[in-house]
Design an enzyme around this catalytic site. Structure first.
Site, mmCIF file in Angstrom:
data_model
loop_
_atom_site.group_PDB
_atom_site.id
_atom_site.type_symbol
_atom_site.label_atom_id
_atom_site.label_comp_id
_atom_site.label_asym_id
_atom_site.label_seq_id
_atom_site.Cartn_x
_atom_site.Cartn_y
_atom_site.Cartn_z
ATOM 1 N N GLY A 1 -0.295 -7.208 31.994
ATOM 2 C CA GLY A 1 1.138 -6.964 31.876
ATOM 3 C C GLY A 1 2.016 -7.865 32.720
ATOM 4 C CD GLU A 2 3.689 -4.989 35.537
ATOM 5 O OE1 GLU A 2 3.411 -4.085 36.327
ATOM 6 O OE2 GLU A 2 3.451 -4.903 34.320
ATOM 7 C CD GLU A 3 -1.602 -5.548 37.693
ATOM 8 O OE1 GLU A 3 -2.770 -5.932 37.439
ATOM 9 O OE2 GLU A 3 -1.335 -4.398 38.039
#
Length: 111
Positions: free
Chosen positions: A35-37
Site C-alpha cells: 500500500g503506502e509502505e
C-alpha cells in the site's frame, strides 16, 4: 486516498518514492513494499547510520510533502537470517512505531 482521491494518492506515492530515492546513496535500494509502505535497504550501514537515515527521511517528508506526510519506520540490522525473517523483524518494529504514536523511528535493541 479517502481525502484527496486515488489519483492524488498515486501522485503523492510517486513523489514520496522520488524523495526517498533522491535522499539515498547510489548503493542503497528503495522498494514499494505494500500500500503506502516502502522497504529501504542500506548496505554497509550500521544501526546508528540506518536510524539516522530513517530520521532524516522522516523529517524531510514532513517538511516537503503536500499534503503533509508523516513517516513511521522500523530499522534493523541483517544478522545472516533469511530475507523473510529479516523483513518480519523490521516490520514488527514498524508496527511498534505506529503503536507508539506514529511519525517516529523504532530500531532494533541490543545491536
Amino acid at each position: 486516498n479517502d481525502t484527496y482521491g486515488h489519483l492524488q494518492g498515486d501522485i503523492l506515492l510517486k513523489n514520496v518514492a522520488g524523495l526517498i530515492r533522491s535522499s539515498l546513496r547510489k548503493v542503497d535500494f528503495v522498494f514499494r513494499y505494500g500500500g503506502e509502505e516502502f522497504l529501504v535497504l542500506l548496505p554497509s550501514s550500521d544501526l546508528q547510520m540506518a536510524s539516522s537515515t530513517a530520521d532524516r527521511l522522516r523529517e524531510k517528508l514532513a517538511e516537503t510533502t503536500d499534503p503533509k506526510v508523516t513517516m513511521s519506520a522500523g530499522v534493523s540490522i541483517w544478522s545472516g537470517e533469511d530475507a523473510t525473517h529479516f523483513i518480519q523483524k523490521t516490520d514488527h518494529l514498524l508496527y511498534e512505531a505506529k503503536g507508539r504514536g506514529k511519525n517516529r523511528v523504532e530500531f532494533q535493541k541490543g545491536s
